[in-house]
Design a protein around this motif. Structure first.
Motif, PDB file in Angstrom:
ATOM      1  N   PRO A  32       0.813  -1.222   0.000  1.00 10.95           N
ATOM      2  CA  PRO A  32       0.000   0.000   0.000  1.00 10.95           C
ATOM      3  C   PRO A  32       0.844   1.269   0.000  1.00 10.95           C
ATOM      4  O   PRO A  32       0.456   2.260  -0.616  1.00 10.95           O
ATOM      5  N   VAL A  33       1.983   1.224   0.674  1.00  5.97           N
ATOM      6  CA  VAL A  33       2.824   2.423   0.723  1.00  5.97           C
ATOM      7  C   VAL A  33       3.291   2.826  -0.679  1.00  5.97           C
ATOM      8  O   VAL A  33       3.351   4.005  -1.013  1.00  5.97           O
ATOM      9  N   VAL A  34       3.566   1.822  -1.504  1.00  9.62           N
ATOM     10  CA  VAL A  34       3.996   2.095  -2.879  1.00  9.62           C
ATOM     11  C   VAL A  34       2.897   2.831  -3.627  1.00  9.62           C
ATOM     12  O   VAL A  34       3.140   3.819  -4.329  1.00  9.62           O
ATOM     13  N   LEU A  35       1.666   2.374  -3.456  1.00 12.64           N
ATOM     14  CA  LEU A  35       0.542   3.030  -4.132  1.00 12.64           C
ATOM     15  C   LEU A  35       0.329   4.436  -3.589  1.00 12.64           C
ATOM     16  O   LEU A  35       0.035   5.357  -4.348  1.00 12.64           O
ATOM     17  N   GLY A  36       0.455   4.562  -2.273  1.00  6.32           N
ATOM     18  CA  GLY A  36       0.313   5.879  -1.660  1.00  6.32           C
ATOM     19  C   GLY A  36       1.333   6.849  -2.241  1.00  6.32           C
ATOM     20  O   GLY A  36       1.003   7.989  -2.578  1.00  6.32           O
ATOM     21  N   TYR A  37       2.546   6.348  -2.404  1.00  6.27           N
ATOM     22  CA  TYR A  37       3.603   7.199  -2.952  1.00  6.27           C
ATOM     23  C   TYR A  37       3.319   7.544  -4.420  1.00  6.27           C
ATOM     24  O   TYR A  37       3.495   8.698  -4.847  1.00  6.27           O
ATOM     25  N   ALA A  38       2.856   6.543  -5.157  1.00  7.86           N
ATOM     26  CA  ALA A  38       2.513   6.782  -6.566  1.00  7.86           C
ATOM     27  C   ALA A  38       1.409   7.840  -6.665  1.00  7.86           C
ATOM     28  O   ALA A  38       1.452   8.716  -7.538  1.00  7.86           O
ATOM     29  N   LEU A  39       0.445   7.762  -5.769  1.00 10.08           N
ATOM     30  CA  LEU A  39      -0.637   8.759  -5.757  1.00 10.08           C
ATOM     31  C   LEU A  39      -0.085  10.150  -5.451  1.00 10.08           C
ATOM     32  O   LEU A  39      -0.517  11.143  -6.030  1.00 10.08           O
ATOM     33  N   LEU A  40       0.872  10.181  -4.536  1.00 10.75           N
ATOM     34  CA  LEU A  40       1.495  11.452  -4.171  1.00 10.75           C
ATOM     35  C   LEU A  40       2.195  12.069  -5.379  1.00 10.75           C
ATOM     36  O   LEU A  40       2.078  13.264  -5.644  1.00 10.75           O
ATOM     37  N   VAL A  41       2.899  11.220  -6.133  1.00 13.00           N
ATOM     38  CA  VAL A  41       3.617  11.695  -7.316  1.00 13.00           C
ATOM     39  C   VAL A  41       2.626  12.187  -8.371  1.00 13.00           C
ATOM     40  O   VAL A  41       2.856  13.187  -9.049  1.00 13.00           O
ATOM     41  N   LEU A  42       1.483  11.504  -8.463  1.00 14.74           N
ATOM     42  CA  LEU A  42       0.499  11.856  -9.489  1.00 14.74           C
ATOM     43  C   LEU A  42      -0.421  12.991  -9.035  1.00 14.74           C
ATOM     44  O   LEU A  42      -0.639  13.965  -9.755  1.00 14.74           O
ATOM     45  N   LEU A  43      -0.974  12.851  -7.834  1.00 14.95           N
ATOM     46  CA  LEU A  43      -2.041  13.760  -7.399  1.00 14.95           C
ATOM     47  C   LEU A  43      -1.661  14.687  -6.249  1.00 14.95           C
ATOM     48  O   LEU A  43      -2.481  15.484  -5.797  1.00 14.95           O
ATOM     49  N   GLY A  44      -0.438  14.567  -5.771  1.00 16.90           N
ATOM     50  CA  GLY A  44       0.001  15.459  -4.692  1.00 16.90           C
ATOM     51  C   GLY A  44       0.016  16.910  -5.158  1.00 16.90           C
ATOM     52  O   GLY A  44      -0.121  17.186  -6.356  1.00 16.90           O
ATOM     53  N   ARG A  45       0.187  17.849  -4.212  1.00 16.33           N
ATOM     54  CA  ARG A  45       0.095  19.258  -4.591  1.00 16.33           C
ATOM     55  C   ARG A  45       1.158  19.657  -5.611  1.00 16.33           C
ATOM     56  O   ARG A  45       0.975  20.560  -6.402  1.00 16.33           O
ATOM     57  N   LYS A  46       2.283  18.922  -5.584  1.00 16.72           N
ATOM     58  CA  LYS A  46       3.322  19.198  -6.580  1.00 16.72           C
ATOM     59  C   LYS A  46       3.366  18.095  -7.625  1.00 16.72           C
ATOM     60  O   LYS A  46       4.303  17.994  -8.408  1.00 16.72           O
ATOM     61  N   GLY A  47       2.341  17.243  -7.625  1.00 16.87           N
ATOM     62  CA  GLY A  47       2.310  16.095  -8.542  1.00 16.87           C
ATOM     63  C   GLY A  47       1.977  16.501  -9.966  1.00 16.87           C
ATOM     64  O   GLY A  47       1.623  17.656 -10.236  1.00 16.87           O
ATOM     65  N   VAL A  48       2.090  15.524 -10.860  1.00 12.82           N
ATOM     66  CA  VAL A  48       1.887  15.776 -12.290  1.00 12.82           C
ATOM     67  C   VAL A  48       0.483  16.343 -12.535  1.00 12.82           C
ATOM     68  O   VAL A  48       0.309  17.402 -13.146  1.00 12.82           O
ATOM     69  N   LEU A  49      -0.525  15.647 -12.044  1.00 13.93           N
ATOM     70  CA  LEU A  49      -1.915  16.067 -12.247  1.00 13.93           C
ATOM     71  C   LEU A  49      -2.365  16.977 -11.106  1.00 13.93           C
ATOM     72  O   LEU A  49      -3.090  17.952 -11.307  1.00 13.93           O
ATOM     73  N   GLY A  50      -1.921  16.613  -9.904  1.00  9.42           N
ATOM     74  CA  GLY A  50      -2.318  17.364  -8.710  1.00  9.42           C
ATOM     75  C   GLY A  50      -1.874  18.816  -8.767  1.00  9.42           C
ATOM     76  O   GLY A  50      -2.621  19.710  -8.359  1.00  9.42           O
ATOM     77  N   GLY A  51      -0.665  19.067  -9.281  1.00  6.66           N
ATOM     78  CA  GLY A  51      -0.160  20.427  -9.382  1.00  6.66           C
ATOM     79  C   GLY A  51      -1.036  21.264 -10.294  1.00  6.66           C
ATOM     80  O   GLY A  51      -1.406  22.397  -9.975  1.00  6.66           O
ATOM     81  N   TRP A  52      -1.412  20.683 -11.387  1.00  7.03           N
ATOM     82  CA  TRP A  52      -2.288  21.363 -12.355  1.00  7.03           C
ATOM     83  C   TRP A  52      -3.647  21.668 -11.724  1.00  7.03           C
ATOM     84  O   TRP A  52      -4.185  22.766 -11.840  1.00  7.03           O
ATOM     85  N   LEU A  53      -4.197  20.650 -11.034  1.00  4.96           N
ATOM     86  CA  LEU A  53      -5.500  20.836 -10.378  1.00  4.96           C
ATOM     87  C   LEU A  53      -5.421  21.955  -9.338  1.00  4.96           C
ATOM     88  O   LEU A  53      -6.354  22.737  -9.183  1.00  4.96           O
ATOM     89  N   TYR A  54      -4.281  22.000  -8.616  1.00  5.23           N
ATOM     90  CA  TYR A  54      -4.165  23.001  -7.545  1.00  5.23           C
ATOM     91  C   TYR A  54      -4.056  24.413  -8.116  1.00  5.23           C
ATOM     92  O   TYR A  54      -4.730  25.320  -7.661  1.00  5.23           O
ATOM     93  N   THR A  55      -3.219  24.572  -9.164  1.00  7.11           N
ATOM     94  CA  THR A  55      -3.056  25.919  -9.717  1.00  7.11           C
ATOM     95  C   THR A  55      -4.323  26.408 -10.419  1.00  7.11           C
ATOM     96  O   THR A  55      -4.653  27.580 -10.353  1.00  7.11           O
ATOM     97  N   HIS A  56      -5.028  25.512 -11.104  1.00  8.23           N
ATOM     98  CA  HIS A  56      -6.200  25.957 -11.872  1.00  8.23           C
ATOM     99  C   HIS A  56      -7.496  25.969 -11.077  1.00  8.23           C
ATOM    100  O   HIS A  56      -8.345  26.825 -11.291  1.00  8.23           O
ATOM    101  N   PHE A  57      -7.692  24.991 -10.202  1.00  8.87           N
ATOM    102  CA  PHE A  57      -8.988  24.894  -9.500  1.00  8.87           C
ATOM    103  C   PHE A  57      -8.850  24.977  -7.983  1.00  8.87           C
ATOM    104  O   PHE A  57      -9.842  24.892  -7.269  1.00  8.87           O
ATOM    105  N   HIS A  58      -7.608  25.094  -7.510  1.00  6.11           N
ATOM    106  CA  HIS A  58      -7.359  25.142  -6.076  1.00  6.11           C
ATOM    107  C   HIS A  58      -7.850  23.873  -5.365  1.00  6.11           C
ATOM    108  O   HIS A  58      -8.332  23.933  -4.230  1.00  6.11           O
ATOM    109  N   VAL A  59      -7.766  22.769  -6.082  1.00  7.18           N
ATOM    110  CA  VAL A  59      -8.181  21.489  -5.507  1.00  7.18           C
ATOM    111  C   VAL A  59      -6.949  20.782  -4.958  1.00  7.18           C
ATOM    112  O   VAL A  59      -5.925  20.697  -5.634  1.00  7.18           O
ATOM    113  N   GLN A  60      -7.054  20.306  -3.723  1.00  8.26           N
ATOM    114  CA  GLN A  60      -5.919  19.624  -3.104  1.00  8.26           C
ATOM    115  C   GLN A  60      -6.407  18.348  -2.422  1.00  8.26           C
ATOM    116  O   GLN A  60      -7.387  18.370  -1.680  1.00  8.26           O
ATOM    117  N   PHE A  61      -5.727  17.246  -2.696  1.00 12.99           N
ATOM    118  CA  PHE A  61      -6.157  15.974  -2.105  1.00 12.99           C
ATOM    119  C   PHE A  61      -5.357  15.612  -0.856  1.00 12.99           C
ATOM    120  O   PHE A  61      -5.872  14.939   0.027  1.00 12.99           O
TER     121      PHE A  61
END
Lengths: 229, 226
Positions: A60-89
């Protein structure tokens, strides 16, 4: 002794909210994947099958980390979501929902696929000759005849979400009142001096919540069987 | 008038069976009020033929038309979806929906937008299934199940009726009970009907004309005897 403290109540409420939202979030994608795996004939089906099951075999930790890389505030998708919609997971209860949904996804898909495989394709064919569009066939024949799979999958996903620890703490964090669900709260208390008694209370509470969920699901299943007889 | 002139590969041959997939050719016409009996041994491609007319599988060549409306035409690339053809197909095993009661099964194909020319009460009376409406398919006998399946096929307001060995799962006594209902349906609703079976007595008692499906070709019985 027998009443819950406001803090305990908040933890249980948060855990239930996360688990219910996890099941809701999964229904459509899990049904779609299960349907593709049960009925589809396409190139790359084995690959999809393997990808769907990946969360079951990865730590599970591996998946959690992968999610962080993808959807974290500085993540690939997460960063975009945060700058454009102010959405943070991260540090938000939706992060806990996503983490447990990813972990529960294969369980739900497996249950649904098994149920879909048991629906007789000849009945779907008969519905087609009676003028039913593919969508009507799905909602009036396929889905009602595989309800038990949806129920089983829902219960499995719900339980998985209630017990989710590794991916949640890695991705969503351990923030009191926001992402600190029952397992995370128990863990935190065991790390605190003099926290043993409070942890034990939460352990008992976990057992009770899970037991209640199982009893409700049994009652639902009986009702369903009665209605289909 | 249903006009059929098709050629296709029999796709239902079981893998591992001695006989390889073979081609089926069929050419015939059935007009309103007529019933064509199609006979042939099991595995001769009778079900394949009906499924091709219904649109459940695609022929390799030829055409299927109803009146001047093409349902399938390999030359023009026309292949109407099965759910658009309005074909009443009565399956061998009934195939009633187990989670719906008889009433819901009957109404399943009843169109909401199209004009209804085959009425619910008329069908229920013709097939004498009024007392079964609230039952689930599991609570029906084999004969009752086939009567409901016929009713369900009729109520989707079909322009053609196809029957795929509707009596094959029944014992002799039940066959004799259900047979008159089939005759009533064929005579009463005046639809072009194709009736498939391997039992000569059954076909003779419902059909005005009989054709034989042997070695993948549908022929007149006399041509076959010659």
């Amino acid at each position: 002794m027998w009443t819950l403290t406001p803090a305990e109540l908040a933890i249980v409420q948060l855990s239930l909210k996360v688990a219910v939202c996890c099941v809701m979030l999964l229904i459509v994608p899990a049904m779609l994947s299960a349907w593709l795996l049960a009925r589809g004939h396409f190139w790359g089906k084995s690959l999809l099958d393997a990808l769907v099951h990946l969360p079951m075999v990865l730590p599970p930790v591996v998946l959690g980390y992968a999610l962080l890389v993808l959807l974290g505030r500085k993540g690939v998708l997460g960063g975009w979501l945060y700058t454009h919609f102010h959405v943070q997971f991260t540090f938000h209860w939706w992060g806990a929902v996503i983490a447990s949904a990813v972990m529960a996804f294969p369980l739900m898909v497996r249950a649904l696929r098994q149920a879909l495989l048991q629906v007789d394709p000849l009945l779907e064919q008969a519905a087609q000759t009676l003028g039913a569009s593919p969508l009507k066939v799905f909602f009036t024949i396929t889905l009602p005849l595989s309800y038990h799979g949806l129920l089983t999958g829902g219960i499995l996903a719900f339980s998985r979400s209630l017990g989710e620890f590794g991916a949640t703490i890695t991705f969503a964090g351990n923030l009191e009142g926001e992402t600190r669900t029952l397992p995370l709260a128990i863990y935190s208390l065991t790390q605190t001096p003099e926290g043993d008694a409070a942890a034990l209370r939460l352990v008992v509470l976990s057992v009770l919540v899970s037991l209640a969920a199982l009893l409700i699901s049994q009652w639902l299943e009986r009702g369903l069987q009665r209605s289909q007889r | 008038m249903l006009s059929v002139d098709i050629g296709l590969q029999q796709p239902y041959a079981e893998p591992g069976r001695a006989s390889p997939p073979f081609a089926v050719h069929a050419k015939f016409q059935v007009s309103a009020g007529q019933c064509l009996g199609v006979m042939g041994a099991s595995g001769s491609g009778k079900t394949t033929l009906l499924h091709a007319i219904a649109g459940l599988l695609t022929p390799a060549q030829g055409a299927v038309r109803f009146g001047d409306q093409p349902w399938f035409d390999a030359g023009q690339g026309i292949n109407m979806a099965a759910n658009k053809r309005r074909v009443g197909l009565v399956f061998q095993e009934g195939r009633l929906f187990p989670h719906l009661n008889v009433m819901q099964n009957l109404r399943y194909g009843l169109p909401t937008a199209l004009p209804v020319h085959i009425q619910f009460d008329e069908v229920v009376n013709t097939l004498a299934i009024g007392h079964l409406l609230s039952r689930k398919p599991a609570q029906l006998s084999g004969g009752e199940r086939q009567r409901v399946a016929m009713g369900r096929a009729l109520l989707c307001q079909p322009s053609v009726l196809l029957m795929d060995e509707p009596l094959s799962g029944l014992d002799e006594a039940l066959k004799q009970q259900v047979l008159p209902y089939i005759q009533r349906v064929i005579q009463g609703f005046g639809l072009p009907t194709v009736y498939v079976s391997h039992a000569p007595d059954e076909v003779n008692s419902v059909a005005n004309a009989v054709m034989l499906l042997t070695q993948g070709v549908l022929r007149q019985p006399d041509a076959c005897a010659a």
